[in-house]
Design an enzyme around this catalytic site. Structure first.
Site, short mmCIF file in Angstrom:
data_model
loop_
_atom_site.label_atom_id
_atom_site.label_comp_id
_atom_site.label_asym_id
_atom_site.label_seq_id
_atom_site.Cartn_x
_atom_site.Cartn_y
_atom_site.Cartn_z
N VAL A 62 0.74 -1.12 -0.13
CA VAL A 62 -0.05 0.12 -0.04
C VAL A 62 0.89 1.27 0.03
O VAL A 62 1.78 1.19 0.70
CB VAL A 62 -0.89 0.06 1.27
CG1 VAL A 62 -0.30 0.16 2.43
CG2 VAL A 62 -1.92 1.09 1.31
N LYS A 116 1.61 3.23 -7.02
CA LYS A 116 1.17 2.44 -8.17
C LYS A 116 0.29 3.28 -8.97
O LYS A 116 0.53 3.64 -10.34
CB LYS A 116 0.21 1.19 -7.67
CG LYS A 116 1.38 0.23 -7.18
CD LYS A 116 0.41 -1.14 -6.66
CE LYS A 116 -0.39 -0.67 -5.44
NZ LYS A 116 0.41 -0.45 -4.32
N PRO A 137 -4.82 -2.86 -6.05
CA PRO A 137 -4.77 -2.53 -4.83
C PRO A 137 -3.45 -3.10 -3.91
O PRO A 137 -3.20 -4.28 -3.97
CB PRO A 137 -6.14 -2.75 -4.06
CG PRO A 137 -6.49 -4.07 -4.78
CD PRO A 137 -5.99 -3.60 -6.26
N GLY A 156 -33.59 -31.17 11.83
CA GLY A 156 -34.13 -30.39 12.86
C GLY A 156 -33.09 -30.31 14.03
O GLY A 156 -32.03 -30.94 14.05
N LEU A 157 -33.36 -29.47 15.29
CA LEU A 157 -32.51 -29.21 16.24
C LEU A 157 -32.46 -30.61 16.95
O LEU A 157 -33.31 -31.44 16.98
CB LEU A 157 -32.88 -28.15 17.06
CG LEU A 157 -32.90 -26.82 16.63
CD1 LEU A 157 -33.78 -25.88 17.21
CD2 LEU A 157 -31.62 -26.25 16.58
N GLY A 188 -33.10 -32.99 19.90
CA GLY A 188 -34.29 -32.71 20.79
C GLY A 188 -35.56 -32.47 20.11
O GLY A 188 -36.43 -32.30 20.71
N LYS A 242 -36.66 -35.93 15.79
CA LYS A 242 -36.31 -36.50 14.37
C LYS A 242 -36.31 -38.27 14.39
O LYS A 242 -36.83 -38.83 13.82
CB LYS A 242 -35.09 -35.99 13.98
CG LYS A 242 -34.83 -34.46 13.54
CD LYS A 242 -33.43 -34.21 13.27
CE LYS A 242 -32.16 -34.60 14.26
NZ LYS A 242 -32.48 -33.70 15.47
N SER A 262 -27.85 -32.27 10.65
CA SER A 262 -27.60 -32.01 9.41
C SER A 262 -27.74 -30.17 9.37
O SER A 262 -28.82 -29.67 8.49
CB SER A 262 -28.20 -32.36 8.13
OG SER A 262 -29.56 -32.78 8.21
#
Length: 644
Positions: free
Chosen positions: A41, A45, A120, A481-482, A484, A487, A555
């Protein structure tokens, strides 16, 4: 003939027209050099490029007036022009005095045309620098004479070499601020030479300059550096060899971008020739299928060609009716590129979020787009130690601006060549499937041997035969799902109902699978991704056997659920969202996991210190607050009928 006679006017017009034609012909046949300016920097340039534009007379009077006014407004010393303002077009750039975006500028001299990219210097915008370097033939690496070689100087030099730029200019800038001291210049050149040798830069051209004062920028040698006998920057840029022309001497390759079918009597394949040349009658091979044919004609808007070379966009017609579509590659028949689905690649990570090992990304290579996963990096490159013993660091992932080497697995074969041999067929980008943001740029090094030695073995008993024997349509019922949420309980109820209907099923439960197949995995984001990937592969094999597969896993990430969906045939993946509010799931806390997570005993627990991304468009949603497990199971079974 009198001067005012009509013939004199016509003769003068003809001479002017000849001069214009001669000028245009000369300009048209000039070679083009693409180059970038990069470095740390505030190395100057933008000022350097502004000076080049100014000295090459590429600034109109109104632009010069506006530039003078802007220079006064932003506080340039005295009444002098701030050349950086010619390039820094964004308001944020002018306010901060830095370059953020890549700025492309065109200019020309009597000998050559140029396109320059001002890149940059801030580490935060390294991704923009990679973009600018990807098409460049030459790099001007600037170094502030007061500061010497810095970290970003090393990073940009390494990236330039990695991307394949072999012409490098080391421009030691702001020599006016060190009184044009030769010892300072020599020390910086020696420091850079030691580093450059370590990363494989065999040669570079060093020159002392001042972008602000104009020393050694134009053709005239600077009186302030009598000890420097080399060329000025513009002299070097006008005479350096353009490496891009080397592509014309390589074997013919053309990625197909579009099938040109304006009517039933014409079918051509349009694309940009990446390397080599082609003529009517040449034998070609279409990859990855491997089908062969010959070129019937080379079609352009200006008529058919007798030959086309690298860099030209053309439409090829073939003598035979063979399958060819966008993403395939037409190549010379006797020296085709490779086809593989597993590679070693060098990756430059460009995203704020880290690489998710095992997560599916879109890999785009030319006109080819496939789904791909990146394995845990073999190592990460430490640019400060490149050339020494410690330049390879162990890494579990890649973060913003990291450079690493990793294996990449694609979901289907890619036509490619190593990046060192062919940029067009070796350079790729990775795209996040959810945000569509480009997260990485990469260079394929070589295909893995196992991708060539492992082949799919066809079997006589197909998945359709397996399904017909069981009198059912294979499905994957993916419960998410969470913890508990219920599922496993609901999936168990669904499987019992299907069993009573004489359906062939198998239930994969998250906890049960971690006792065997996935016992080596933890609960980090990377391990969760790999956990789901393995389950997806197992579920796919079970559907090949004709089974109805039920999976009960948190998942938590949409990308991985989508990855599994893409493994399966259409309509076989049924996403079932077990919608239970966090406070309800935590109140149940059958296994005591939420309590441990709240106390800090259990890290990376979904819903507490690790996110859960609920499905956006699930096939089925069940709310365990509004219905019992039995009611939810009945609702799911009714929804998936009929099963044959």
């Amino acid at each position: 003939m009198a001067d005012n006679a009509p013939g004199a006017v016509y003769e003068t017009d003809a001479l002017i027209a000849e001069d214009i034609d001669a000028y245009l012909a000369t300009h048209q046949h000039k070679t083009m050099l693409r180059f970038i300016t990069c470095g740390s920097v505030d190395d100057g340039k933008s000022t350097l490029i502004g000076r080049l534009l100014y000295d090459s007379k590429m600034i109109f009077e109104d632009q010069l007036d506006a530039l003078s006014a802007d220079s006064k407004r932003v506080g340039t010393q005295g009444q002098e022009i701030d050349f950086a303002l010619l390039v820094d077009g964004l308001a944020a750039e002018r306010e901060q005095g830095i370059t953020i975006d890549v700025a492309y500028r065109f200019f020309n001299t009597e000998k050559r045309k140029f396109i320059v990219a001002d890149c940059p210097g801030h580490e935060q915008y390294t991704r923009n620098m990679v973009t600018g370097a990807s098409t460049a033939d030459l790099a001007v690496i600037l170094v502030d004479a007061r500061k010497g070689v810095l970290v970003q100087t090393r990073r940009h030099s390494y990236l330039c070499h990695l991307i394949g730029i072999r012409n490098v200019v080391l421009a030691v800038n702001k020599m006016d601020l060190v009184d044009y001291d030769q010892a300072t210049f020599d020390r910086i050149v020696d420091d850079y030479a030691a580093f450059a040798k370590g990363i494989g830069i065999d040669s570079f051209t060093a020159m002392p300059i001042s972008g602000f004062r104009g020393d050694n920028i134009t053709a005239a040698p600077s009186i302030n550096t009598p000890w420097y006998a080399g060329p000025s920057l513009i002299e070097h840029l006008e005479t350096v060899e353009v490496l891009a022309d080397a592509a014309a001497d390589k074997p013919f390759r053309m990625p197909v971008q579009w099938v040109n079918r304006p009517n039933l009597d014409f079918r051509g394949f349009a694309g940009l020739i990446a390397s080599g040349s082609v003529r009517p009658g040449d034998a070609v091979r279409v990859l990855p299928s491997g089908r062969t044919s010959t070129v019937a004609s080379i079609v352009t808007m200006d008529g058919d060609l007798a030959e086309a070379r690298a860099g030209q966009s053309v439409t090829l017609t073939l003598a035979d009716e063979i399958d060819c579509s966008r993403g395939q590659v037409i190549a010379v028949a006797d020296a085709p590129p490779e086809v593989a689905d597993q590679f070693e690649a060098t990756i430059v990570w460009l995203a704020d979020d880290d690489l998710s090992v095992g997560r599916g990304y879109w890999l785009k290579l030319g006109s080819q787009t496939v789904s791909a996963t990146v394995q845990q990096p073999k190592y990460r490159v430490d640019v400060n130690a490149v050339g020494g013993d410690g330049d390879h660091l162990a890494a579990k992932t890649l973060s913003l601006n990291d450079i690493g080497v990793a294996e990449v697995f694609a979901d289907r074969p890619l036509v490619f060549e190593p990046y060192a041999d062919n940029r067009a067929l070796g350079g790729f980008i990775l795209i996040d499937k959810i945000t569509n943001a480009t997260v990485a740029a990469g260079m394929l090094n070589f295909s893995l041997r196992r991708s060539q030695n492992v082949h799919w073995q066809a079997t006589d008993i197909t998945r359709q035969h397996h399904a017909a024997m069981k009198n059912q349509q294979p499905r994957v019922l993916w419960f998410t799902g969470l913890s508990g949420s219920g599922k496993s309980t609901i999936a168990n109820e669904v499987e019992k109902r299907l069993a009573r209907m004489n359906r062939h099923t198998f239930l994969l439960d998250g906890d049960n699978v971690r006792h065997g197949l996935n016992k080596d995995l933890g609960f980090t984001e990377a391990d969760r991704i790999e956990n789901v990937r393995r389950i997806g592969e197992v579920a796919r094999l079970m559907t090949d056997a004709g089974l109805i597969v039920l999976t009960a896993f948190i998942s938590p990430f949409r990308a991985e659920r989508q990855m599994v969906r893409e493994m399966l045939a259409d309509h076989e993946f049924i996403e079932i969202f077990v919608d239970t509010p966090l406070e309800v799931a935590e109140a149940r806390d059958v296994k005591g996991l939420y309590k441990k997570a709240r106390s800090g005993e259990l890290k990376n627990f979904t819903g507490i210190d690790s996110p859960y991304e609920p499905p956006e468009n699930p096939e089925i949603t069940v709310n365990t607050v509004a219905m019992t497990a039995a009611e939810a199971a009945e609702h799911i079974v009714r929804h998936i009928l009929p099963l044959a």
